[in-house]
Design a protein around this motif. Structure first.
Motif: not given
Length: 185
Positions: A98-118
């Motif tokens: 998640v932090v990698w993605e925030i940094n990749r977007k240079k902080g210009l992101v407000d919402l991130i979502y991920t895959d999920e399973d059970k």
């Protein structure tokens, strides 16, 4: 993380899954919603004493998931908030990615979502949900963000957090209100 009378086994697994993250600059904000099971509060106190990044508020009366989630949100000091249930498990690399993605977007992101399973009682993964790229039409008919959804904290607080009366659909309600505040970019 709102907590109410959680099965101790699942609660410990959820807490441990956060403690074991490879990324360590996190805080886990928990609201115990006046659980009648004293063992739940004992476990929370044990973990709170074990790791200073864990913050717990012990509600005096049961307010259900929306008010409990708001109590936990009041404890948040971080720039982003990941919504997590008391029986969720997150992989060790989740917060790092998640932090990698925030940094990749240079902080210009407000919402991130991920895959999920059970995961079943034997720790076997099943029912994977591999999520698509952003789909503005689909989000108006179903909450595909769900877990693990990561939101900019200032916007969560600006919109007033979770609304009482939306229990059972509180995550979808907050998502739809959150989306009004951000660009689809």
């Amino acid at each position: 993380m709102p907590v109410y009378n959680t099965d101790i086994h699942f609660l410990k697994q959820a807490l441990d899954s956060v403690i074991e993250q490879t990324y360590d600059n996190w805080e886990l904000c928990i609201a115990d919603d006046n659980s009648p099971n004293e063992e739940v509060r004992e476990i929370l106190k044990e973990y709170e004493n074990k790791d200073s990044r864990i913050k717990v508020i012990y509600r005096k009366e049961n307010g259900h998931i929306s008010l409990a989630s708001n109590s936990a949100l009041e404890l948040v000091t971080g720039e982003f908030t990941a919504l997590m249930d008391h029986d969720d498990l997150i992989p060790k690399h989740a917060l790092y990615m998640v932090v990698w993605e925030i940094n990749r977007k240079k902080g210009l992101v407000d919402l991130i979502y991920t895959d999920e399973d059970k995961i079943d009682g034997e720790n076997i993964r099943y029912d994977p949900y591999f999520k698509m790229e952003w789909n503005e039409t689909l989000i108006n008919s179903q909450n595909f963000v769900a877990h693990l959804g990561i939101y900019r904290t200032s916007i969560l607080k600006k919109i007033g957090g979770f609304r009482k009366g939306f229990e059972g659909s509180q995550d979808y309600d907050i998502l739809l209100r959150f989306l009004r505040e951000i660009s689809s970019d």
